[in-house]
Design an enzyme around this catalytic site. Structure first.
Site, PDB file in Angstrom:
ATOM      1  CG  PHE A 115      -0.311   0.156   2.550  1.00 50.82           C
ATOM      2  CD1 PHE A 115      -0.145   1.409   3.139  1.00 50.82           C
ATOM      3  CD2 PHE A 115       0.121  -0.967   3.241  1.00 50.82           C
ATOM      4  CE1 PHE A 115       0.452   1.530   4.390  1.00 50.82           C
ATOM      5  CE2 PHE A 115       0.715  -0.859   4.498  1.00 50.82           C
ATOM      6  CZ  PHE A 115       0.885   0.396   5.072  1.00 50.82           C
ATOM      7  CB  CYS A 116       1.449   4.092  -1.845  1.00 47.24           C
ATOM      8  SG  CYS A 116       0.211   4.099  -3.153  1.00 47.24           S
ATOM      9  CD1 TRP A 117      -1.912  10.329  -0.428  1.00 43.82           C
ATOM     10  CD2 TRP A 117      -2.135   9.568   1.655  1.00 43.82           C
ATOM     11  NE1 TRP A 117      -2.806  11.158   0.223  1.00 43.82           N
ATOM     12  CE2 TRP A 117      -2.961  10.710   1.503  1.00 43.82           C
ATOM     13  CE3 TRP A 117      -2.128   8.914   2.883  1.00 43.82           C
ATOM     14  CZ2 TRP A 117      -3.753  11.213   2.532  1.00 43.82           C
ATOM     15  CZ3 TRP A 117      -2.918   9.412   3.928  1.00 43.82           C
ATOM     16  CH2 TRP A 117      -3.717  10.553   3.743  1.00 43.82           C
ATOM     17  N   GLY A 119      -2.121   4.486  -5.203  1.00 45.55           N
ATOM     18  CA  GLY A 119      -1.815   5.032  -6.506  1.00 45.55           C
ATOM     19  C   GLY A 119      -0.590   4.419  -7.161  1.00 45.55           C
ATOM     20  CE1 TYR A 132      -2.345   4.869   8.212  1.00 45.41           C
ATOM     21  CE2 TYR A 132      -2.508   7.119   7.388  1.00 45.41           C
ATOM     22  CZ  TYR A 132      -2.524   6.219   8.440  1.00 45.41           C
ATOM     23  OH  TYR A 132      -2.733   6.680   9.728  1.00 45.41           O
TER      24      TYR A 132
END
Length: 353
Positions: free
Chosen positions: A92-94, A97, A121
Site C-alpha cells: 500500500f501507499c498513500w 496510486g 493508507y
C-alpha cells in the site's frame, strides 16, 4: 497476478505481511500497525519529484521518478521476496496510486503473489476515524486509584490471563504524569496512536467489554478519541488501593530503572514549581540529590499526587468494586472472580450483566 483488496477484506486475510512503500517520513508519521517500510522514494526524492510535478510538468516528474527508482528495483524486489516467505503480501501507499501499483507490477512479473490495498493508507485511516465516531461496541471497565497502586501491573496480569485488558499508557508511550515520558523514547503521532488503539480493540472484538486504567483525555502528547473517553466515564468504575509503603517501593523500582533517572526526575521537577512552589520543589531536589528516594517519593505522593487525584483508600460507594492490592496474587484472583461472576458467556461472546 495482482489482487486488489479493500480494508474490510484485509481483516479476513490470515496473518498478512503489510508493506508500506511510502517514504520513511510518511511511515514514521503513521502507518497500518505492523507494516514494514520499503520506500519507493525517500523523503528527499519524494520532495524533488513533487516539486518537478508542480513547477515543471507531470511527465518530467514521472521520468525523474523512473530514473530514481530503476537502480533500486533489484534491492526492493529482494526485500519483498524475503517477506513473501512469511505470509501473504499486501502493498500500500498513500491512496493506492502509482507507488504501490508500480512495485506490485514488478513483483507480479517476478512470480510473487501480491495483494494491493485499494485506497492505500488513506482508506485505512478513514476506517479508523469512522470507527471512533460511533459508539464503541464495548462496555468499559475502568481501574481507578492513586498513583503507584499498581493499576498498570494489574492490567498486564489480566491480559496474560486472557482478559480483555488494554494498556493505554503503553500505546501512548507515556505514563500519564509529569514524569510520564521518562525513558520511553519518542511518543507516537495522534494518527499512529489511534491506529494502535483501533487494532487493540479489533483484536478483542469477541468480547463485549474491555478493561483499562483511568486516564485523562490527554496522555502525554496524544488524546483519547472522544467516543472512547466518554465510554470510560460512563463505564464500570473499580477502585484499586494499596498501602503507602508498597506504592513508594513500586514507583522507585519503575523509575530508577530508567537511564539517567535522577537527572531526568530533577529536570521534570521544574514543571511542578507552579503547583508546589519553589520551597517544596527545592526540598524535593535536596532529597533527590542525597539519594533519599523513599522520603522523596513519599513526599511527592502525599503532597502532590494524592491531593491531585484524591481517590479514597478504602471501599467507597462511588465505585462498584474495591481491590486491595497489598497482596497482588489474592487481589488478581478476587478481581477475576468478580469479572467472571458479572460476566455471562453467551454465543461465544462475553456480556457484562
Amino acid at each position: 497476478m495482482i489482487k486488489e483488496i479493500n480494508v474490510e477484506e484485509l481483516r479476513n486475510l490470515d496473518k498478512p505481511i503489510l508493506i508500506d512503500v511510502r517514504s520513511e517520513g510518511e511511515y514514521a508519521e503513521a502507518t497500518i500497525p505492523g507494516a514494514f517500510n520499503i520506500p519507493l522514494f525517500n523523503n528527499e526524492e519524494r520532495a524533488e519529484i513533487g516539486t518537478t510535478y508542480t513547477q515543471t510538468s507531470p511527465s518530467l516528474a514521472r521520468e525523474l521518478g523512473l530514473n530514481i527508482v530503476s537502480p533500486k528495483l533489484p534491492s526492493l524486489i529482494n526485500q519483498v521476496g524475503e517477506l513473501a516467505k512469511k505470509g501473504p503480501l499486501v502493498l500500500f501507499c498513500w491512496r493506492g496510486g502509482m507507488r504501490s501499483k508500480s512495485i506490485a507490477t514488478v513483483v507480479d512479473l517476478m512470480g510473487i503473489p501480491i495483494y494491493r490495498l485499494q485506497g492505500g493508507y488513506k482508506a485505512y485511516r478513514n476506517q479508523v476515524v469512522e470507527y471512533f465516531q460511533k459508539k464503541l461496541p464495548f462496555q468499559v471497565v475502568v481501574l481507578r486509584g492513586n498513583t503507584g497502586v499498581g493499576k498498570t501491573e494489574l492490567l498486564k496480569r489480566l491480559r496474560a490471563d486472557g482478559y480483555p485488558a488494554i494498556d493505554l499508557e503503553k500505546l501512548a508511550n507515556n505514563r500519564g504524569s509529569v514524569f510520564g515520558a521518562m525513558g520511553l523514547g519518542e511518543p507516537p503521532s495522534q494518527k499512529k496512536f489511534e491506529g494502535l488503539l483501533y487494532e487493540e480493540l479489533a483484536s478483542l472484538r469477541d468480547f463485549s467489554y474491555i478493561i483499562v486504567e483511568c486516564e485523562s483525555k490527554r496522555i502525554g502528547r496524544v488524546s483519547l478519541p472522544a467516543s472512547f473517553y466518554t465510554e470510560m466515564q460512563e463505564g464500570i468504575q473499580i477502585l484499586q488501593c494499596d498501602n503507602l509503603e508498597n506504592r513508594v517501593q513500586r514507583l522507585i523500582l519503575e523509575y530508577t530503572s530508567v537511564p539517567n533517572a535522577i537527572q531526568e526526575i530533577r529536570v521534570a521537577l521544574e514543571r511542578l514549581i507552579k503547583t508546589l512552589g519553589h520551597i517544596k520543589v527545592n526540598e524535593l531536589k535536596a532529597l533527590l540529590d542525597t539519594n533519599c528516594l523513599d522520603k522523596f517519593t513519599e513526599l511527592l505522593l502525599v503532597d502532590y499526587y494524592d491531593r491531585l487525584y484524591a481517590y479514597p483508600n478504602e471501599p467507597n460507594s462511588k465505585y462498584l468494586y474495591y481491590i486491595n492490592y497489598e497482596k497482588p496474587e489474592r487481589a488478581i484472583r478476587e478481581l477475576e472472580c468478580y469479572l467472571d461472576e458479572k460476566v455471562a458467556q453467551q454465543g461465544g461472546k462475553f456480556t457484562v450483566s
